[in-house]
Design an enzyme around this catalytic site. Structure first.
Site, PDB file in Angstrom:
ATOM      1  N   TYR A 221       0.938  -1.134  -0.050  1.00 37.07           N
ATOM      2  CA  TYR A 221      -0.073  -0.133   0.160  1.00 37.07           C
ATOM      3  C   TYR A 221       0.819   1.191   0.005  1.00 37.07           C
ATOM      4  O   TYR A 221       2.117   1.423   0.663  1.00 37.07           O
ATOM      5  CB  TYR A 221      -0.918  -0.084   1.418  1.00 37.07           C
TER       6      TYR A 221
ATOM      7  N   SER B  83      -5.750 -13.893   1.742  1.00 39.55           N
ATOM      8  CA  SER B  83      -6.637 -12.992   0.996  1.00 39.55           C
ATOM      9  C   SER B  83      -6.554 -13.217  -0.245  1.00 39.55           C
ATOM     10  O   SER B  83      -5.675 -13.746  -1.102  1.00 39.55           O
ATOM     11  CB  SER B  83      -5.914 -11.399   1.199  1.00 39.55           C
ATOM     12  N   ASN B  84      -7.941 -13.102  -0.878  1.00 35.90           N
ATOM     13  CA  ASN B  84      -8.205 -13.390  -2.437  1.00 35.90           C
ATOM     14  C   ASN B  84      -7.879 -14.870  -2.920  1.00 35.90           C
ATOM     15  O   ASN B  84      -7.430 -15.471  -3.939  1.00 35.90           O
ATOM     16  CB  ASN B  84      -7.477 -12.512  -3.240  1.00 35.90           C
TER      17      ASN B  84
ATOM     18  N   TRP C 267     -13.144  -6.735   1.576  1.00 31.44           N
ATOM     19  CA  TRP C 267     -12.632  -5.429   1.036  1.00 31.44           C
ATOM     20  C   TRP C 267     -13.632  -4.815  -0.031  1.00 31.44           C
ATOM     21  O   TRP C 267     -14.387  -5.469  -0.609  1.00 31.44           O
ATOM     22  CB  TRP C 267     -11.214  -5.630   0.661  1.00 31.44           C
TER      23      TRP C 267
ATOM     24  N   LEU D  82     -17.950  -0.986  -0.578  1.00 33.87           N
ATOM     25  CA  LEU D  82     -18.633   0.055  -1.200  1.00 33.87           C
ATOM     26  C   LEU D  82     -18.477   0.010  -2.543  1.00 33.87           C
ATOM     27  O   LEU D  82     -18.568   1.173  -3.190  1.00 33.87           O
ATOM     28  CB  LEU D  82     -18.433   1.459  -0.541  1.00 33.87           C
TER      29      LEU D  82
ATOM     30  N   GLY E  16     -15.400  -0.058  -3.977  1.00 36.74           N
ATOM     31  CA  GLY E  16     -14.322   0.957  -4.277  1.00 36.74           C
ATOM     32  C   GLY E  16     -14.903   2.384  -4.577  1.00 36.74           C
ATOM     33  O   GLY E  16     -13.993   3.154  -5.384  1.00 36.74           O
ATOM     34  N   GLY E  17     -16.297   2.827  -4.094  1.00 33.80           N
ATOM     35  CA  GLY E  17     -16.801   4.115  -4.575  1.00 33.80           C
ATOM     36  C   GLY E  17     -17.715   3.801  -5.617  1.00 33.80           C
ATOM     37  O   GLY E  17     -18.664   4.705  -5.974  1.00 33.80           O
TER      38      GLY E  17
ATOM     39  N   LEU F 149     -20.306   2.287  -5.759  1.00 32.79           N
ATOM     40  CA  LEU F 149     -21.617   2.270  -5.276  1.00 32.79           C
ATOM     41  C   LEU F 149     -22.315   3.690  -5.487  1.00 32.79           C
ATOM     42  O   LEU F 149     -23.576   3.835  -5.556  1.00 32.79           O
ATOM     43  CB  LEU F 149     -21.771   1.847  -3.854  1.00 32.79           C
ATOM     44  N   PHE F 150     -21.750   4.778  -5.601  1.00 31.44           N
ATOM     45  CA  PHE F 150     -22.046   6.143  -5.793  1.00 31.44           C
ATOM     46  C   PHE F 150     -22.041   6.577  -7.230  1.00 31.44           C
ATOM     47  O   PHE F 150     -21.926   7.583  -7.460  1.00 31.44           O
ATOM     48  CB  PHE F 150     -21.143   7.047  -4.861  1.00 31.44           C
TER      49      PHE F 150
END
Ligand SMILES: NC(=O)c1ccc[n+]([C@@H]2O[C@H](COP(=O)([O-])OP(=O)(O)OC[C@H]3O[C@@H](n4cnc5c(N)ncnc54)[C@H](OP(=O)(O)O)[C@@H]3O)[C@@H](O)[C@H]2O)c1
Length: 302
Positions: free
Chosen positions: A55, A160-161, A211, A214, A216-217, A219-220
């Site tokens: 990250y 993960s994954n 993870w 939402l 990764g945004g 949803l908006f």
């Protein structure tokens, strides 16, 4: 305050929602800014912080460590999760030519030693293999994870994954069973409900971490018809849940799955962290959960 949850029979206690740091450095925060976010999380009862070696261009763990160091004792009030195994060409590794995975025992052990230094701690509550590596034998990965748990540097090991079969294969070599599989799960990405991932974790009595809860945004994104339908459906039921926002209903929808996914919150905004935490108090009625499912899919149940 958020409730707590023991994520696996042999796993640690987590807050019911986790704070994620993938995008943490996107708005170039100072150590004080990050420290403020951590204090807000703590005040809300979000004590589990999700990190990864990769990250922030391999800089996030060190930034988190610097923020933790500003408040003596803060680290001991939190559970730290971090992951390793993804290597992309980057200025910090000038000889790396090709993006690849590496989850060999040596690499994992070296990564944890480096992460402990960067985070300024002597232990990591949960260490995750970030992605399955097609070129590492499971015995090799398990040897590294088992050694890390035995040494006490890592309290619990997870992945993960991982697909269900990859999870089962690695788990068969673990001295102590894996404590989670962190996977993508949201109203716009329901695969783990249908590909056996959540069935397997329920069998093992292990909670997934979710993870991009939402999307990764996404949803908006009102240009996406599914997101439009979800906004309409959420508006229809919001009053019943104390004027809950789309994002709160989306988190509540994720947490309602019987495998009890623990969502990882991705926003950098303090107001949105506080708003997200309220979702843990929402219990969706069965018909409303299915109503959101139908809105997301754009068709009725089979
Ligand atoms: N294991 C893995 O492979 C993996 C992969 C990806 C992520 N993760 C973990 O999961 C965490 C969460 O992932 P994520 O960041 O993708 O989560 P997310 O919550 O699905 O997406 C966060 C994004 O949505 C935006 N957003 C949030 N609320 C919004 C709203 N009300 N309106 C508009 N935009 C909104 C945020 O922008 P603002 O910051 O402006 O609010 C941010 O850009 C990461 O931090 C990381 O710890 C793990």
């Amino acid at each position: 305050m958020l409730p707590r949850t023991q994520i696996a029979p042999n796993g640690p206690s987590f807050s019911r929602m986790v704070y994620g740091t993938w995008r943490m450095l996107d708005d170039a925060p100072s150590a004080q800014d990050i420290n403020r976010r951590l204090h807000l999380c703590l005040d809300l009862g979000i004590t589990t912080i999700d990190s990864a070696e990769i990250y922030g261009g391999y800089a996030q763990e060190a930034a988190l460590g610097a923020a933790l160091a500003l408040t003596p004792g803060l680290r001991d009030k939190l559970e730290l999760v971090t992951k390793s195994g993804i290597y992309i060409p980057h200025p910090t590794a000038p000889n790396r030519r090709v993006a690849h995975y590496d989850v060999t025992a040596k690499r994992l052990i070296d990564c944890v030693d480096a992460a402990l230094k960067r985070l300024g701690t002597d232990r990591i509550e949960v260490f995750l293999v970030h992605r399955p590596d097609w070129l590492t034998r499971i015995d090799d990965t398990a040897e590294g994870l088992n050694a890390l748990v035995k040494s006490g540097k890592v309290c619990g090991a997870g992945v993960s994954n991982y697909s269900p079969s990859q999870y089962a294969a690695l788990n068969s070599r673990m001295d102590r069973p894996l404590v989670t599989n962190q996977v993508e799960f949201s109203l716009l990405h329901m695969d783990p409900m249908f590909d056996g991932t959540f069935d397997q974790l329920q069998t093992e009595r292990v909670q997934p971490m979710a993870w991009s809860a939402l999307a990764g945004g996404g949803l908006f994104d009102r240009t996406n018809p599914a997101a439009q339908r979800l906004a309409t459906e959420a508006a229809l039921i919001a009053a019943k849940y104390g004027d809950a926002s789309l994002e709160q209903l989306a988190y509540a929808w994720v947490m309602a799955h019987p495998s009890q996914p623990v969502p990882v919150i991705g926003t950098n905004r303090l107001d949105r962290i506080a708003s997200a935490a309220k979702a843990a108090a929402i219990t969706l009625d069965r018909e409303d959960w299915f109503g959101l499912w139908v809105a997301a899919k754009g068709h009725g149940i089979p």
